[in-house]
Design a protein around this motif. Structure first.
Motif, mmCIF file in Angstrom:
data_model
loop_
_atom_site.group_PDB
_atom_site.id
_atom_site.type_symbol
_atom_site.label_atom_id
_atom_site.label_comp_id
_atom_site.label_asym_id
_atom_site.label_seq_id
_atom_site.Cartn_x
_atom_site.Cartn_y
_atom_site.Cartn_z
ATOM 1 N N TYR A 191 64.185 25.887 45.219
ATOM 2 C CA TYR A 191 65.753 25.795 45.203
ATOM 3 C C TYR A 191 66.207 24.875 44.259
ATOM 4 O O TYR A 191 67.395 25.092 43.503
ATOM 5 N N VAL A 192 65.776 23.641 44.118
ATOM 6 C CA VAL A 192 66.292 22.824 43.109
ATOM 7 C C VAL A 192 66.262 23.452 41.717
ATOM 8 O O VAL A 192 66.789 23.138 40.793
ATOM 9 N N ALA A 193 64.973 23.926 41.371
ATOM 10 C CA ALA A 193 64.575 24.373 39.973
ATOM 11 C C ALA A 193 65.526 25.448 39.578
ATOM 12 O O ALA A 193 65.913 25.673 38.491
ATOM 13 N N ILE A 194 66.097 26.118 40.593
ATOM 14 C CA ILE A 194 66.976 27.452 40.120
ATOM 15 C C ILE A 194 68.425 27.425 40.332
ATOM 16 O O ILE A 194 68.929 27.726 39.465
ATOM 17 N N CYS A 195 68.641 26.607 41.463
ATOM 18 C CA CYS A 195 70.230 26.343 41.814
ATOM 19 C C CYS A 195 70.583 25.249 40.979
ATOM 20 O O CYS A 195 71.734 25.263 40.756
ATOM 21 N N VAL A 196 70.106 24.262 40.572
ATOM 22 C CA VAL A 196 70.465 23.061 40.087
ATOM 23 C C VAL A 196 69.403 22.605 38.904
ATOM 24 O O VAL A 196 68.809 21.637 38.752
ATOM 25 N N PRO A 197 68.975 23.315 38.132
ATOM 26 C CA PRO A 197 68.040 23.451 36.959
ATOM 27 C C PRO A 197 68.235 22.104 35.843
ATOM 28 O O PRO A 197 67.195 21.457 35.487
ATOM 29 N N LEU A 198 69.380 21.767 35.682
ATOM 30 C CA LEU A 198 69.745 20.642 34.795
ATOM 31 C C LEU A 198 69.337 19.373 35.435
ATOM 32 O O LEU A 198 69.300 18.286 34.762
ATOM 33 N N HIS A 199 69.451 19.342 36.732
ATOM 34 C CA HIS A 199 69.268 18.022 37.652
ATOM 35 C C HIS A 199 67.749 18.078 38.133
ATOM 36 O O HIS A 199 67.602 16.955 38.948
ATOM 37 N N TYR A 200 67.224 19.070 37.718
ATOM 38 C CA TYR A 200 65.752 19.059 38.477
ATOM 39 C C TYR A 200 64.903 17.936 38.266
ATOM 40 O O TYR A 200 64.364 17.400 39.218
ATOM 41 N N ALA A 201 64.798 17.487 36.958
ATOM 42 C CA ALA A 201 64.018 16.280 36.547
ATOM 43 C C ALA A 201 64.310 15.160 37.482
ATOM 44 O O ALA A 201 63.570 14.144 37.951
ATOM 45 N N SER A 202 65.585 14.719 37.328
ATOM 46 C CA SER A 202 66.285 13.484 38.166
ATOM 47 C C SER A 202 66.001 13.701 39.694
ATOM 48 O O SER A 202 65.770 12.492 40.213
ATOM 49 N N ARG A 203 66.279 14.675 40.344
ATOM 50 C CA ARG A 203 66.200 14.905 41.645
ATOM 51 C C ARG A 203 64.837 14.972 42.118
ATOM 52 O O ARG A 203 64.360 14.389 43.283
ATOM 53 N N MET A 204 63.874 15.835 41.696
ATOM 54 C CA MET A 204 62.343 15.848 41.843
ATOM 55 C C MET A 204 61.759 14.729 41.253
ATOM 56 O O MET A 204 60.562 15.344 40.479
ATOM 57 N N ILE A 251 69.000 30.435 46.590
ATOM 58 C CA ILE A 251 68.076 30.750 45.611
ATOM 59 C C ILE A 251 68.623 32.360 45.237
ATOM 60 O O ILE A 251 68.894 32.649 44.022
ATOM 61 N N LEU A 252 68.913 33.130 46.069
ATOM 62 C CA LEU A 252 69.184 34.480 45.885
ATOM 63 C C LEU A 252 70.622 34.522 45.421
ATOM 64 O O LEU A 252 70.963 35.203 44.409
ATOM 65 N N ALA A 253 71.686 33.701 46.145
ATOM 66 C CA ALA A 253 72.918 33.759 45.333
ATOM 67 C C ALA A 253 72.803 33.355 43.994
ATOM 68 O O ALA A 253 73.618 33.654 43.037
ATOM 69 N N ALA A 254 71.960 32.225 43.780
ATOM 70 C CA ALA A 254 72.086 31.834 42.164
ATOM 71 C C ALA A 254 71.445 32.852 41.319
ATOM 72 O O ALA A 254 71.976 32.968 40.349
ATOM 73 N N ILE A 255 70.443 33.735 41.771
ATOM 74 C CA ILE A 255 69.949 34.753 41.045
ATOM 75 C C ILE A 255 71.043 35.717 40.834
ATOM 76 O O ILE A 255 70.940 36.404 39.517
ATOM 77 N N LEU A 256 71.730 36.041 41.743
ATOM 78 C CA LEU A 256 72.676 37.247 41.735
ATOM 79 C C LEU A 256 73.882 36.699 40.640
ATOM 80 O O LEU A 256 74.302 37.623 39.909
ATOM 81 N N GLY A 257 73.768 35.564 40.548
ATOM 82 C CA GLY A 257 74.921 34.950 39.585
ATOM 83 C C GLY A 257 74.471 35.132 37.953
ATOM 84 O O GLY A 257 75.219 34.736 37.289
ATOM 85 N N ILE A 258 73.314 35.297 37.769
ATOM 86 C CA ILE A 258 72.538 35.103 36.790
ATOM 87 C C ILE A 258 73.123 36.370 35.923
ATOM 88 O O ILE A 258 72.777 37.635 36.285
ATOM 89 N N PRO A 259 73.778 36.505 34.747
ATOM 90 C CA PRO A 259 74.302 37.743 33.976
ATOM 91 C C PRO A 259 73.237 38.626 33.494
ATOM 92 O O PRO A 259 73.357 39.819 33.843
ATOM 93 N N SER A 260 72.153 38.275 33.017
ATOM 94 C CA SER A 260 71.077 39.137 32.588
ATOM 95 C C SER A 260 69.996 39.418 33.516
ATOM 96 O O SER A 260 69.525 38.851 34.235
ATOM 97 N N THR A 261 69.482 40.877 33.318
ATOM 98 C CA THR A 261 68.679 41.273 34.046
ATOM 99 C C THR A 261 67.351 40.618 33.899
ATOM 100 O O THR A 261 66.630 40.297 34.743
ATOM 101 N N GLU A 262 66.866 40.199 32.577
ATOM 102 C CA GLU A 262 65.776 39.384 32.164
ATOM 103 C C GLU A 262 65.786 37.945 32.881
ATOM 104 O O GLU A 262 64.876 37.734 33.261
ATOM 105 N N GLY A 263 66.847 37.463 32.881
ATOM 106 C CA GLY A 263 66.988 36.185 33.525
ATOM 107 C C GLY A 263 66.574 36.149 34.957
ATOM 108 O O GLY A 263 66.218 35.244 35.602
ATOM 109 N N ARG A 264 67.153 37.204 35.585
ATOM 110 C CA ARG A 264 67.081 37.373 37.156
ATOM 111 C C ARG A 264 65.567 37.670 37.404
ATOM 112 O O ARG A 264 65.117 37.226 38.394
ATOM 113 N N LYS A 265 64.986 38.563 36.422
ATOM 114 C CA LYS A 265 63.583 38.785 36.921
ATOM 115 C C LYS A 265 62.582 37.685 36.430
ATOM 116 O O LYS A 265 61.780 37.358 37.373
ATOM 117 N N LYS A 266 63.184 36.678 35.681
ATOM 118 C CA LYS A 266 62.280 35.563 35.384
ATOM 119 C C LYS A 266 62.566 34.318 36.477
ATOM 120 O O LYS A 266 61.432 33.847 37.047
#
Length: 313
Positions: free
Chosen positions: A123-136, A221-236
């Protein structure tokens, strides 16, 4: 000793797979092979994550502890099961049975909590990736792992005490290959209704609380993935969750079937089959799934294997 015409025993006898006759030798070879692969795979996952600096991240830290927990879980059950397949029915003391139940239940509960922690990590890695290192950060990761293990032990102790505070009657034969809760509870004297309710409540707490945390994580996580504009980004993004989701489905499916059923639905043959799946097959699936579906783990394993071959050469 004798009391009100009921005999109390200080030990139990595993019947295991005694009804399978000559097939026991075949089962021994099959289960031994699976166990050796399971043990080797989990240990290899732990070692590779420890040695490869690219895998020194929270996600793989949690995976290494899950592999460690699965290894400990199988060590408490499968060696005795294999011994029973060779030697036939086996005796175990009252204390030994309680100890086996405590450790197997504790590690099983720990696995549930570790899977919930891994869901939070995704969840942290996908929903708040910019803060992943500081939170985890390492302190939080250590606290999450420590809480998972402590909670697992506390629930395992509670489940064991709920069953072993009861007296056991003259029937001391366990129709199983280890001291699992349903078959041991079936040997208790008198009314076991409160104990069954206690086991059900504790099992529900472990499974529903941990599974609810996973479900909540994946809603975000699903909500964040659906908000990704590119298909490649969603798959990743989905690919980083695929291994964890697969393990969760297998783990919670087997656990729910074993411990969240009414007593009237117990069946010796079916329960043994599910128990074999839960104790032999599931611990093998974890490293296999992560090895096959996770690119970083596959790369680390390939590098470790190639390095070993070059070292020999």
């Amino acid at each position: 000793m004798r009391h009100t015409n009921v005999t109390y025993w200080r030990g139990f006898l595993f019947l295991g797979f005694s009804s399978f006759g000559e097939l026991q030798l075949l089962l021994f070879v099959l289960f031994l092979s699976l166990y050796l692969v399971t043990l080797t795979s989990n240990v290899f996952i732990i070692v590779v994550i420890r040695l490869d600096s690219h895998l020194h991240t929270p996600m793989y830290l949690f995976l290494s502890f899950l592999s460690f927990s699965e290894t400990c879980y199988t060590l408490g059950i499968i060696p005795r099961m294999l011994s029973g397949l060779v030697m036939g029915s086996q005796a175990i003391s009252h204390v030994g049975c309680a100890a086996q139940m405590f450790f197997s239940a504790s590690w099983a509960c720990t696995n549930c909590f570790l899977l919930a922690v891994m869901g939070f990590d995704r969840y942290v890695a996908i929903c708040v990736p910019l803060h992943y290192a500081s939170r985890m950060h390492p302190t939080l990761c250590a606290q999450l792992v420590g809480t998972s293990f402590l909670s697992g032990y506390l629930f395992g102790l509670g489940m064991t005490l709920v069953i072993f505070h009861l007296p056991f009657c003259s029937s001391h034969e366990i129709q199983h290959f280890f001291c699992d809760m349903p078959p041991v509870l079936s040997l208790a004297c008198g009314d076991t209704g409160l104990s069954e309710l206690g086991i059900l409540i504790l099992s529900l707490l472990v499974l529903q609380v941990s599974f609810s945390l996973i479900a909540i994580s994946y809603v975000y996580i699903l909500a964040a993935i659906l908000g990704i504009p590119s298909t490649e980004g969603r798959k990743k993004a989905l690919s980083t969750c695929a291994s964890h989701l697969t393990v969760v489905i297998v783990h919670y499916g087997c656990a729910s079937f074993m411990y969240l059923r009414p007593k009237t639905s117990y069946s010796l043959e079916r329960d043994q089959f599910i128990a074999v799946t839960y104790t032999v097959v599931t611990p093998l699936l974890n490293p296999v799934i992560y090895s096959l579906r996770n690119r970083a783990v596959k790369t680390a394993l390939r590098n470790a294997f190639q390095g070993r071959l070059m070292g020999k050469g």
